[in-house]
Design an enzyme around this catalytic site. Structure first.
Site, mmCIF file in Angstrom:
data_model
loop_
_atom_site.group_PDB
_atom_site.id
_atom_site.type_symbol
_atom_site.label_atom_id
_atom_site.label_comp_id
_atom_site.label_asym_id
_atom_site.label_seq_id
_atom_site.Cartn_x
_atom_site.Cartn_y
_atom_site.Cartn_z
ATOM 1 C CE LYS A 1 -4.358 2.879 5.025
ATOM 2 N NZ LYS A 1 -5.173 1.644 4.937
ATOM 3 C CD GLN B 1 -2.760 -2.542 2.168
ATOM 4 O OE1 GLN B 1 -2.103 -2.821 3.159
ATOM 5 N NE2 GLN B 1 -2.466 -3.008 0.974
ATOM 6 C CB SER C 1 -15.242 24.673 -28.767
ATOM 7 O OG SER C 1 -15.190 23.831 -29.894
ATOM 8 C CD GLU D 1 -20.411 21.697 -19.129
ATOM 9 O OE1 GLU D 1 -19.855 20.780 -19.740
ATOM 10 O OE2 GLU D 1 -20.668 22.798 -19.644
ATOM 11 C CB THR E 1 -42.329 24.193 -8.817
ATOM 12 O OG1 THR E 1 -43.498 24.639 -9.499
ATOM 13 C CG2 THR E 1 -42.127 25.046 -7.571
ATOM 14 C CG HIS E 2 -43.318 20.640 -11.446
ATOM 15 N ND1 HIS E 2 -43.388 19.329 -11.038
ATOM 16 C CD2 HIS E 2 -44.051 21.353 -10.556
ATOM 17 C CE1 HIS E 2 -44.160 19.250 -9.959
ATOM 18 N NE2 HIS E 2 -44.560 20.461 -9.639
ATOM 19 C CG ASN F 1 -3.846 -4.788 12.846
ATOM 20 O OD1 ASN F 1 -3.259 -4.675 11.767
ATOM 21 N ND2 ASN F 1 -4.204 -5.962 13.338
ATOM 22 C CE1 TYR G 1 -6.281 -3.468 8.981
ATOM 23 C CE2 TYR G 1 -5.305 -5.632 8.696
ATOM 24 C CZ TYR G 1 -5.494 -4.336 8.256
ATOM 25 O OH TYR G 1 -4.894 -3.929 7.086
ATOM 26 C CG ASN H 1 -18.075 25.040 -23.873
ATOM 27 O OD1 ASN H 1 -19.078 25.539 -24.373
ATOM 28 N ND2 ASN H 1 -17.204 24.334 -24.575
ATOM 29 C CB SER I 1 -0.932 0.002 1.220
ATOM 30 O OG SER I 1 -0.180 -0.142 2.409
ATOM 31 C CE LYS J 1 -20.471 25.823 -27.141
ATOM 32 N NZ LYS J 1 -20.344 24.385 -27.331
HETATM 33 N N1 ARG Z 1 -1.171 -1.299 5.357
HETATM 34 C C1 ARG Z 1 -2.104 -1.834 6.295
HETATM 35 C C2 ARG Z 1 -3.456 -1.127 6.155
HETATM 36 O O1 ARG Z 1 -3.520 -0.179 5.496
HETATM 37 C C3 ARG Z 1 -1.580 -1.652 7.671
HETATM 38 C C4 ARG Z 1 -2.075 -2.661 8.661
HETATM 39 C C5 ARG Z 1 -1.584 -3.996 8.303
HETATM 40 N N2 ARG Z 1 -1.795 -4.937 9.320
HETATM 41 C C6 ARG Z 1 -1.664 -6.247 9.101
HETATM 42 N N3 ARG Z 1 -1.841 -7.029 10.089
HETATM 43 N N4 ARG Z 1 -1.358 -6.707 7.917
HETATM 44 O O2 ARG Z 1 -4.451 -1.540 6.677
#
Ligand code: ARG
Length: 476
Positions: free
Chosen positions: A344, A341, A296, A309, A174-175, A129, A336, A304, A42, A302
């Protein structure tokens, strides 16, 4: 089995990270495969939490020292190492290792390289964790504080626009059909209300974000004599999470934030839709400053409204992130699981999108120019004051349903004749009700119509000004 294409792909995906293959620990007889390494890592996205990871680690180390779990020398070494790591990260020197999976292990490993055993002692009484749960909460708290500031700036900019247009009349719909005349200031104040509730929702969500998971360790707590209240105080958390299993596993605070964010974007999207319609040459109620619009590549004429949007479009992805997080959580047993993970990227993207959008909208509100003549011309079409005529007849003694019917006949007559109610003579109007007197023409004017709705929450210019004063007081 690896194809050449897969090998090339993996190389591209991982080449920005240094490699160093080692087994996870003495428990393992071989390192994980490159594919698994890439799949489970990660660090690509969680390295942006580094500053919060360091902050959390320092608070934890300070507590371990105060509780005589590590020595003052260890703490001094950890502090020194973290200062250097922070500098390395800020200057781009820090070498993020894919092998070290995430931000937590990368920082801890570097700390140990820099300060030796003290670095290895940092993780005493802690798990990734509770560490990651703490980092996310610190990150999200800062994001919320940023969003509250930006929502306030947007509300303030909209209040300025409303004040300038407290007397500007346009048709209310309205509408999507002309309903009654309203003031543009009143219309803008409707959005101020929405963004004010959004601010409250963010502030309320912050209360549940601002609780400390550290101390929960992996799931069951720790055997060390820790002081969780002390860490909470150092990190400015309002309280500690009171169940260790819950502390490491639930992400409801992040889901709540995404729900509040989805509402912010929904309000932005509704406003965007109106800005786009108003700016269409077929309507022509407003213009948006050139710096927020694009042209454009083929049609030279144009201009825009790309920003509203795009904001309307980005609302879709924020709504999607909310569903992603709800789905992420729904099947997880305690405590956990690695699923978490996946919290995020949706969370970061939600906060980034809301922050960017609010920043640009607060700025763009000052770049909206209003075209009162076009608004007025539109309000004069569509019998916007028909309800005023009905109310007039009621005040002369006619039951409302009868008044409604009399005016409906009058409008039908005008539609057939191609004229407005105010174009009829007194005699013509009296054909629909003998109660009509010479004073009727006042109630048929746009100004008379809006000024008459003079109660709290009404569209009268006087009420708009009072509402602006109240809304300004709420900004602080
Ligand atoms: N990178 C992990 C997460 O975002 C951290 C926690 C990992 N814990 C584990 N027991 N593998 O959740």
């Amino acid at each position: 089995m690896k194809t050449a294409a897969l090998t090339a792909f993996l190389f591209i995906m991982t080449s920005q990270f240094s490699k160093k293959s080692e087994a996870w620990s003495a428990r393992f007889s071989e390192p994980v495969s490159d594919l698994v390494k890439r799949y489970t890592a990660s660090v690509f996205f969680d390295k942006r939490m580094a500053v919060f990871d360091i902050q959390g680690s320092l608070a934890h180390a300070e507590m371990l020292t105060a509780q005589n779990i590590i020595t003052a020398q260890d703490y001094a070494d950890i502090q020194r190492g973290m200062v250097q790591i922070q500098e390395e990260i800020e200057s781009g020197q820090f070498e993020w290792l894919l092998d070290l999976e995430d931000v937590h292990l990368n920082i801890e490993k570097r700390l140990t390289e820099l300060v030796g055993d003290a670095g290895k002692r940092l993780h005493t009484g802690r798990s990734r964790n509770d560490q990651v749960a703490t980092d996310i909460r610190l990150y999200l708290r800062a994001a919320i504080d940023n969003i509250v500031v930006l929502l306030t700036a947007l509300r303030s900019a909209l209040l300025d626009l409303a004040e300038k247009n407290a007397d500007t009349i346009l048709p209310g719909f309205t509408h999507m059909q002309v309903a009654q005349p309203i003031t543009f200031g009143h219309h803008i104040l409707a959005y101020v209300e929405m963004f004010s509730r959004d601010t409250e929702r963010m502030q309320d969500c912050r209360k549940r974000v601002n609780r400390l998971p550290l101390g929960a360790a992996a799931l069951a707590g720790t055997t060390f004599p820790i002081d969780r209240e002390r860490v909470a105080k150092t990190l400015d958390f309002d309280e500690v999470c009171s169940n260790s299993l819950d502390a490491v596993s639930d992400r409801d605070f992040a889901i709540e934030f995404c729900a509040a964010a989805a509402l912010v974007m929904t309000h932005i999207s509704r406003m965007s839709e109106e800005l786009v319609i108003w700016m269409s040459p077929r309507v022509g109620f407003i213009d948006i400053a050139d710096r927020f619009c694009t042209g454009s590549s083929i049609m030279p004429q144009k201009k825009n409204p790309d920003v509203p949007e795009l904001a309307r479009g980005k609302t879709g992805r924020v709504n999607g992130h909310l569903i992603a997080l709800l789905t992420l959580m729904k099947g997880q047993p305690l405590a956990y699981n690695k699923d978490n993970q996946e919290d995020k990227e949706p969370l970061f993207d939600t906060a980034d999108t809301v922050i960017d959008t609010l920043r640009i909208f607060a700025d763009m509100a000052g770049g909206i120019s209003v075209k009162p003549e076009a608004m007025r011309a539109a309000a004069l079409q569509g019998y916007a004051t028909a309800t005023d005529l009905a109310d007039y007849l009621v005040k002369k003694g006619l039951p409302f349903r009868d008044a409604h019917e009399a005016v409906a006949l009058a409008v039908r007559h005008c539609v057939e004749q191609g004229c407005d109610l105010s174009d009829m003579s007194l005699e013509q109007l009296q054909a629909f009700s003998t109660l009509v007197g010479a004073d009727v023409f006042e109630v048929l004017t746009l100004e008379g119509s809006v000024a008459a709705r003079n109660h709290i929450g009404g569209t009268a210019p006087q009420q708009v000004r009072l509402a602006i004063t109240r809304a300004r007081a709420k900004l602080n």
